[in-house]
Design an enzyme around this catalytic site. Structure first.
Site, mmCIF file in Angstrom:
data_model
loop_
_atom_site.group_PDB
_atom_site.id
_atom_site.type_symbol
_atom_site.label_atom_id
_atom_site.label_comp_id
_atom_site.label_asym_id
_atom_site.label_seq_id
_atom_site.Cartn_x
_atom_site.Cartn_y
_atom_site.Cartn_z
ATOM 1 N N CYS A 296 4.638 0.165 -13.142
ATOM 2 C CA CYS A 296 4.787 -0.569 -14.407
ATOM 3 C C CYS A 296 5.727 0.099 -15.405
ATOM 4 O O CYS A 296 6.806 -0.416 -15.688
ATOM 5 C CB CYS A 296 3.421 -0.749 -15.051
ATOM 6 S SG CYS A 296 2.298 -1.711 -14.035
HETATM 7 N N1 LIG Z 1 -0.625 -1.752 -10.012
HETATM 8 C C1 LIG Z 1 -0.864 -1.861 -11.303
HETATM 9 O O1 LIG Z 1 -1.522 -1.010 -11.872
HETATM 10 C C2 LIG Z 1 -0.346 -3.035 -12.115
HETATM 11 C C3 LIG Z 1 -0.797 -3.179 -13.432
HETATM 12 C C4 LIG Z 1 -0.371 -4.262 -14.179
HETATM 13 C C5 LIG Z 1 0.526 -5.172 -13.623
HETATM 14 N N2 LIG Z 1 0.989 -5.006 -12.340
HETATM 15 C C6 LIG Z 1 1.898 -6.023 -11.806
HETATM 16 O O2 LIG Z 1 1.207 -6.800 -10.834
HETATM 17 C C7 LIG Z 1 2.114 -7.201 -9.803
HETATM 18 C C8 LIG Z 1 1.571 -6.770 -8.451
HETATM 19 O O3 LIG Z 1 1.492 -5.359 -8.443
HETATM 20 P P1 LIG Z 1 0.616 -4.564 -7.384
HETATM 21 O O4 LIG Z 1 0.514 -3.183 -7.909
HETATM 22 O O5 LIG Z 1 -0.631 -5.297 -7.060
HETATM 23 O O6 LIG Z 1 1.581 -4.619 -6.099
HETATM 24 P P2 LIG Z 1 1.196 -4.219 -4.591
HETATM 25 O O7 LIG Z 1 2.469 -3.854 -3.939
HETATM 26 O O8 LIG Z 1 0.047 -3.275 -4.572
HETATM 27 O O9 LIG Z 1 0.657 -5.589 -3.976
HETATM 28 C C9 LIG Z 1 1.454 -6.704 -3.774
HETATM 29 C C10 LIG Z 1 0.938 -7.450 -2.563
HETATM 30 O O10 LIG Z 1 1.701 -8.636 -2.434
HETATM 31 C C11 LIG Z 1 1.937 -8.866 -1.059
HETATM 32 N N3 LIG Z 1 3.062 -9.779 -0.929
HETATM 33 C C12 LIG Z 1 4.379 -9.538 -1.086
HETATM 34 N N4 LIG Z 1 5.085 -10.662 -0.901
HETATM 35 C C13 LIG Z 1 4.191 -11.645 -0.645
HETATM 36 C C14 LIG Z 1 4.303 -13.018 -0.369
HETATM 37 N N5 LIG Z 1 5.473 -13.641 -0.333
HETATM 38 N N6 LIG Z 1 3.176 -13.717 -0.134
HETATM 39 C C15 LIG Z 1 1.957 -13.101 -0.146
HETATM 40 N N7 LIG Z 1 1.788 -11.802 -0.401
HETATM 41 C C16 LIG Z 1 2.902 -11.079 -0.654
HETATM 42 C C17 LIG Z 1 2.162 -7.470 -0.496
HETATM 43 O O11 LIG Z 1 1.968 -7.435 0.904
HETATM 44 C C18 LIG Z 1 1.101 -6.672 -1.250
HETATM 45 O O12 LIG Z 1 -0.133 -6.666 -0.561
HETATM 46 C C19 LIG Z 1 3.455 -6.597 -10.169
HETATM 47 O O13 LIG Z 1 4.204 -7.525 -10.882
HETATM 48 C C20 LIG Z 1 3.080 -5.446 -11.074
HETATM 49 O O14 LIG Z 1 4.126 -5.120 -11.973
HETATM 50 C C21 LIG Z 1 0.550 -3.959 -11.571
#
Ligand SMILES: NC(=O)c1ccc[n+]([C@@H]2O[C@H](COP(=O)([O-])OP(=O)(O)OC[C@H]3O[C@@H](n4cnc5c(N)ncnc54)[C@H](O)[C@@H]3O)[C@@H](O)[C@H]2O)c1
Length: 458
Positions: A296
């Site tokens: 982030c």
């Molecule tokens: N991790 C955090 O602490 C956090 C906090 C706030 C916001 N975010 C935001 O949330 C979003 C997700 O982050 P995250 O940390 O969960 O990412 P992550 O990489 O842990 O998880 C993303 C998931 O999406 C899947 N994926 C990718 N393309 C796909 C598709 N076309 N169809 C289905 N699944 C698909 C991946 O396989 C993965 O399991 C991002 O935009 C991030 O900026 C994350």
């Protein structure tokens, strides 16, 4: 800000379909699909499942789908028992997008990284929207949770959904009507590793593209979060998330810069922050470190600076903060070289043990971790580098690095010329580390309270 349950009666009435949807939410029969079962999507799916909603998780990673369907977990802080409990409740994972059509609501939690030019990479959102579009149905609620620049929901997600569905469904923008789906944005606000606030107690900001979208998205989240904060549009909700992260990024940069000055002046920045924190108003402490990490804070601000250019606008605070924060891992490497130099040793040829590769304490996430840059720079300068991290038995290949290293046991520390603390995991025995090591460089004040001439703070 007004809570959703306090919304005035004039916001209604909505069509019959919306009323039915609301009833299904109340009865916990509304089917919820979560797309992207990572650090954000999986805990969200579990929250809905705990609240007895029928939940289907969608992910393109077949291994994750298999693991979840076998009641396994791939996220350290989510025990298998939680997945097993959700499975009993009916939760299942799939990579079959045709099942989107069964869902009342679909929440998208896919990655939003930067590309190699540090510009927004919306490819995951685009691909997801293209996959969902053929299976959209009338009255379906589509919510984006991925962090992104203001305008993404309306300018990127909705047009793909509208173009890709055969039924010619449009996103409702005014009052809802037949032949429309509902679109909203609601940012994720998780703070990994922070157990002081229960997930349910983190207020959920929601901005719908239409009153019905706001109402239903709010009602859905209200069933799993204790407070919903409605805002007037998806763009306001998108910008809210960026403001929160830019606030952190800029303040961390400021305190990192002040740390560099304090080091030169022989003042302990940690003592200064502790003293300033006693002010009962107008001060919130931020702490210096070896550089930003995670998915982030090092990434999201650049989504806004990129979008701002469309408006002939330079986001100077973001650029300056980025410059300072990006330089911190290099400062750490210089500090190790200088500490070794004082012992008449060169960095070239020295054995350095890096403690912690996770980007912050007590978590199993090394995305954008400053440790990775530090290890690479130490290696480039000829050091023989080892690492220890209880959360990572191995470090392989990532988007920007290829380290191929294995975790070294935390023993016989006298063999290293320098032990470098990059991540201050709670379980590390800091007194023993200092006792055994020849030299300790501490980027996190993890050795606070330990008196030894071997410790160098940087
Ligand atoms: N991790 C955090 O602490 C956090 C906090 C706030 C916001 N975010 C935001 O949330 C979003 C997700 O982050 P995250 O940390 O969960 O990412 P992550 O990489 O842990 O998880 C993303 C998931 O999406 C899947 N994926 C990718 N393309 C796909 C598709 N076309 N169809 C289905 N699944 C698909 C991946 O396989 C993965 O399991 C991002 O935009 C991030 O900026 C994350």
């Amino acid at each position: 800000m007004l809570e959703l349950r306090e919304m005035p009666p004039q916001a209604q009435p909505y069509s019959h379909g919306v009323e039915q949807f609301r009833s299904r939410i109340q009865a916990r029969t509304a089917k919820v699909g979560i797309v992207g079962l990572g650090y954000v999507g999986l805990p969200l799916a579990l929250l809905f499942s705990e609240e007895r909603f029928p939940v289907t998780g969608f992910d393109i990673d077949a291994e994750k789908v298999r693991t979840l369907n076998n009641s396994g977990s791939y996220i350290y802080r989510i025990p298998k028992t939680e997945i097993a409990a959700a499975r009993t409740q009916g939760f299942c994972a799939t990579d079959d997008y045709s099942r989107v059509t069964e869902m009342d609501a679909v929440i998208i939690c896919v990655p939003t990284p930067l590309d190699e030019y540090r510009e927004p990479d919306l490819s995951y959102i685009r691909v997801t929207a293209q996959a969902i579009a053929p299976h959209l149905h009338d009255g379906q609620l589509i919510i984006l949770e991925s962090t992104t620049y203001p305008g993404t929901t309306q300018e990127v997600l909705v047009p793909i959904l509208e173009a890709g569905n055969k039924a010619g469904l449009k996103a409702a923008s005014g009052t809802d009507s037949a032949g429309t789906f509902l679109a909203a944005f609601s940012p994720e606000r998780e703070d990994p590793g922070n157990d002081t606030v229960a997930r349910r107690d983190i207020p959920k900001v929601v901005g719908g593209l239409s009153p019905a979208a706001s109402e239903l998205a709010g009602a859905l989240y209200n069933s799993i979060f204790n407070r919903v904060v409605p805002v007037s549009s998806p763009a306001v909700a998108e910008m809210t998330k960026l403001l929160e992260n830019i606030y952190r990024c800029v303040n961390i940069a400021m305190v990192n810069e002040l740390k560099l000055l304090c080091l030169r002046m022989g003042i302990d920045i940690w003592e200064v922050i502790q003293a300033a924190s006693t002010k009962p108003f107008g001060f919130h402490p931020f702490y210096p470190g070896p550089g930003l990490g995670g998915h982030c804070i090092p990434v999201d601000p650049y989504y806004l600076s990129w979008k701002a250019k469309e408006w002939d606008f330079q986001t100077r605070f973001i650029e300056l903060a980025g410059e300072i924060n990006t330089s911190m891992p290099y400062h750490v490497v210089n500090s190790v070289a200088s500490a070794l130099n004082k012992q008449k040793k060169a960095l070239n040829g020295s054995r350095v043990l890096v403690l912690g590769v996770a980007y912050k304490r007590d978590i199993d996430d090394l995305r954008e971790s400053p440790s990775l840059t530090i290890i690479e720079e130490l290696q480039k300068n000829g050091a023989e580098v080892f690492y220890n991290d209880p959360y990572f038995p191995k470090v392989g290949r990532g988007r920007k690095y290829n380290l191929q290293m294995t975790c070294t046991p935390l023993e016989n520390l006298g063999q290293y010329d320098c032990v470098l603390i990059v991540t201050d995991h709670s379980d590390y025995p800091y007194q023993r580390i200092v006792d055994e090591a020849q030299l300790v460089v501490d980027t996190r004040n993890a050795t606070k309270g330990i008196r030894s001439g071997k410790i160098v703070h940087c």
